[in-house]
Write a protein that holds these residues in place. Structure first.
Motif, PDB file in Angstrom:
ATOM      1  N   ALA A   1       0.825  -1.201   0.000  1.00 55.59           N
ATOM      2  CA  ALA A   1       0.000   0.000   0.000  1.00 55.59           C
ATOM      3  C   ALA A   1       0.859   1.250   0.000  1.00 55.59           C
ATOM      4  O   ALA A   1       1.965   1.281   0.551  1.00 55.59           O
ATOM      5  N   ALA A   2       0.356   2.293  -0.631  1.00 64.08           N
ATOM      6  CA  ALA A   2       0.976   3.619  -0.599  1.00 64.08           C
ATOM      7  C   ALA A   2      -0.085   4.616  -0.159  1.00 64.08           C
ATOM      8  O   ALA A   2      -1.206   4.614  -0.685  1.00 64.08           O
ATOM      9  N   LEU A   3       0.251   5.435   0.809  1.00 62.02           N
ATOM     10  CA  LEU A   3      -0.712   6.363   1.408  1.00 62.02           C
ATOM     11  C   LEU A   3      -0.265   7.804   1.217  1.00 62.02           C
ATOM     12  O   LEU A   3       0.917   8.120   1.339  1.00 62.02           O
ATOM     13  N   ILE A   4      -1.223   8.665   0.925  1.00 58.65           N
ATOM     14  CA  ILE A   4      -1.017  10.109   1.008  1.00 58.65           C
ATOM     15  C   ILE A   4      -1.740  10.562   2.265  1.00 58.65           C
ATOM     16  O   ILE A   4      -2.975  10.535   2.337  1.00 58.65           O
ATOM     17  N   LEU A   5      -0.969  10.917   3.282  1.00 57.67           N
ATOM     18  CA  LEU A   5      -1.539  11.382   4.543  1.00 57.67           C
ATOM     19  C   LEU A   5      -1.590  12.906   4.546  1.00 57.67           C
ATOM     20  O   LEU A   5      -0.695  13.568   4.025  1.00 57.67           O
ATOM     21  N   GLN A   6      -2.627  13.432   5.130  1.00 59.30           N
ATOM     22  CA  GLN A   6      -2.807  14.889   5.178  1.00 59.30           C
ATOM     23  C   GLN A   6      -3.156  15.330   6.590  1.00 59.30           C
ATOM     24  O   GLN A   6      -3.958  14.686   7.273  1.00 59.30           O
ATOM     25  N   HIS A   7      -2.544  16.425   7.012  1.00 58.73           N
ATOM     26  CA  HIS A   7      -2.846  16.979   8.337  1.00 58.73           C
ATOM     27  C   HIS A   7      -4.302  17.430   8.380  1.00 58.73           C
ATOM     28  O   HIS A   7      -4.813  18.011   7.421  1.00 58.73           O
ATOM     29  N   LYS A   8      -4.966  17.148   9.475  1.00 56.47           N
ATOM     30  CA  LYS A   8      -6.401  17.436   9.561  1.00 56.47           C
ATOM     31  C   LYS A   8      -6.714  18.923   9.598  1.00 56.47           C
ATOM     32  O   LYS A   8      -7.767  19.357   9.143  1.00 56.47           O
ATOM     33  N   THR A   9      -5.826  19.701  10.144  1.00 56.35           N
ATOM     34  CA  THR A   9      -6.106  21.127  10.315  1.00 56.35           C
ATOM     35  C   THR A   9      -5.136  21.976   9.499  1.00 56.35           C
ATOM     36  O   THR A   9      -4.070  21.517   9.071  1.00 56.35           O
ATOM     37  N   LEU A  10      -5.500  23.215   9.289  1.00 55.66           N
ATOM     38  CA  LEU A  10      -4.674  24.143   8.529  1.00 55.66           C
ATOM     39  C   LEU A  10      -3.452  24.575   9.328  1.00 55.66           C
ATOM     40  O   LEU A  10      -3.532  24.777  10.544  1.00 55.66           O
ATOM     41  N   VAL A  11      -2.339  24.707   8.626  1.00 54.11           N
ATOM     42  CA  VAL A  11      -1.109  25.227   9.208  1.00 54.11           C
ATOM     43  C   VAL A  11      -0.825  26.572   8.554  1.00 54.11           C
ATOM     44  O   VAL A  11      -0.840  26.684   7.322  1.00 54.11           O
ATOM     45  N   THR A  12      -0.584  27.586   9.344  1.00 50.43           N
ATOM     46  CA  THR A  12      -0.320  28.925   8.820  1.00 50.43           C
ATOM     47  C   THR A  12       1.176  29.154   8.674  1.00 50.43           C
ATOM     48  O   THR A  12       1.938  28.939   9.612  1.00 50.43           O
ATOM     49  N   GLN A  13       1.586  29.567   7.476  1.00 49.77           N
ATOM     50  CA  GLN A  13       2.980  29.895   7.199  1.00 49.77           C
ATOM     51  C   GLN A  13       3.063  31.343   6.715  1.00 49.77           C
ATOM     52  O   GLN A  13       2.083  31.899   6.204  1.00 49.77           O
TER      53      GLN A  13
END
Length: 236
Positions: free
Chosen positions: A59-71
């Motif tokens: 398996a290959a996964l694209i994981l994404q942070h649940k919340t927004l990160v401000t830069q």
């Protein structure tokens, strides 16, 4: 001036994470795919298939942070959700999975999610495992301000230790006249074919052109999409 500079803006955002954002260290073994999802993250996309030719579904996964990160970029706040590429190989002995690769830089995130009117469309398009190869496809398409869109497709092969880049396609399309040009690279043969034509019309291809490549690039050495200038005006 280059028509395309790759996902430079995304790369700058990723670089800025060093001081403001810490990626998780993922667990190395688990029975289920969901065991590898860190707290605060979710599976954005995934693919299943045999990567090491043992007949078992990896398996290959694209994981994404649940919340927004401000830069902060050039004085402006940019909001995005960081992503991780995780590649898991299934174990015949335990029936579970082992983490073979974690890349915190190869999957660009959707940019400025709270002010997306004039930004890039989401650069990540899809992930697949086909005929034992891991395929990752990206697009570079602005909603405004350019007549061109571009796409890059990568093919990685697992050699038991690294995921080697054995092939890639770079495609550029003119939005007004629908002219399409494509550079297709075979890194095993060290050959490149260039083709050009109208979408839906006739396409002509040049003879295969040889190029020098001291060693195959891998997910570790390539690090991020569209940063390798393989020839003038073409980045992979």
């Amino acid at each position: 001036m280059k028509l395309f500079v790759g996902f430079l803006f995304s790369a700058l955002v990723v670089t800025s994470y060093g001081q403001e954002f810490s990626y998780p260290v993922m667990r190395t073994k688990g029975q289920e795919i969901t065991d590898f999802v860190p707290q605060g993250w979710l599976i954005h996309d995934s693919a299943v298939g045999d990567l090491n030719k043992d007949g078992l579904p990896d398996a290959a996964l694209i994981l994404q942070h649940k919340t927004l990160v401000t830069q902060i970029h050039e004085g402006s706040e940019i909001k995005s959700q960081p992503r991780i590429l995780a590649i898991l190989v299934k174990s015949g002995a335990t029936g579970g999975f082992e983490l073979k690769e974690q890349s915190n830089t190869f999957i660009p995130e959707d940019q400025d999610l709270e002010n997306d009117d004039e930004e890039l469309n989401d650069p990540f398009l899809r992930i697949e495992i086909t005929r034992g190869l891991l395929e990752l496809v990206f697009q570079e398409s602005y909603k405004t301000s350019t007549n061109y869109s571009a796409g890059t497709e990568y093919k990685f092969r697992y050699n038991g230790q690294d995921f080697q880049l054995i092939g890639a396609d770079f495609t550029r399309i003119h939005r007004m006249d629908f002219e399409r040009e494509q550079y297709s690279y075979n890194f095993l043969m060290k050959k490149r074919i260039y083709s050009k034509g109208k979408i839906g019309g006739k396409t002509t291809s040049s003879p295969a052109k040889s190029f020098a490549l001291p060693a195959l690039k891998t997910l570790k050495t390539l690090k991020a999409p569209n940063e390798w200038e393989i020839e003038p005006d073409v980045t992979l």
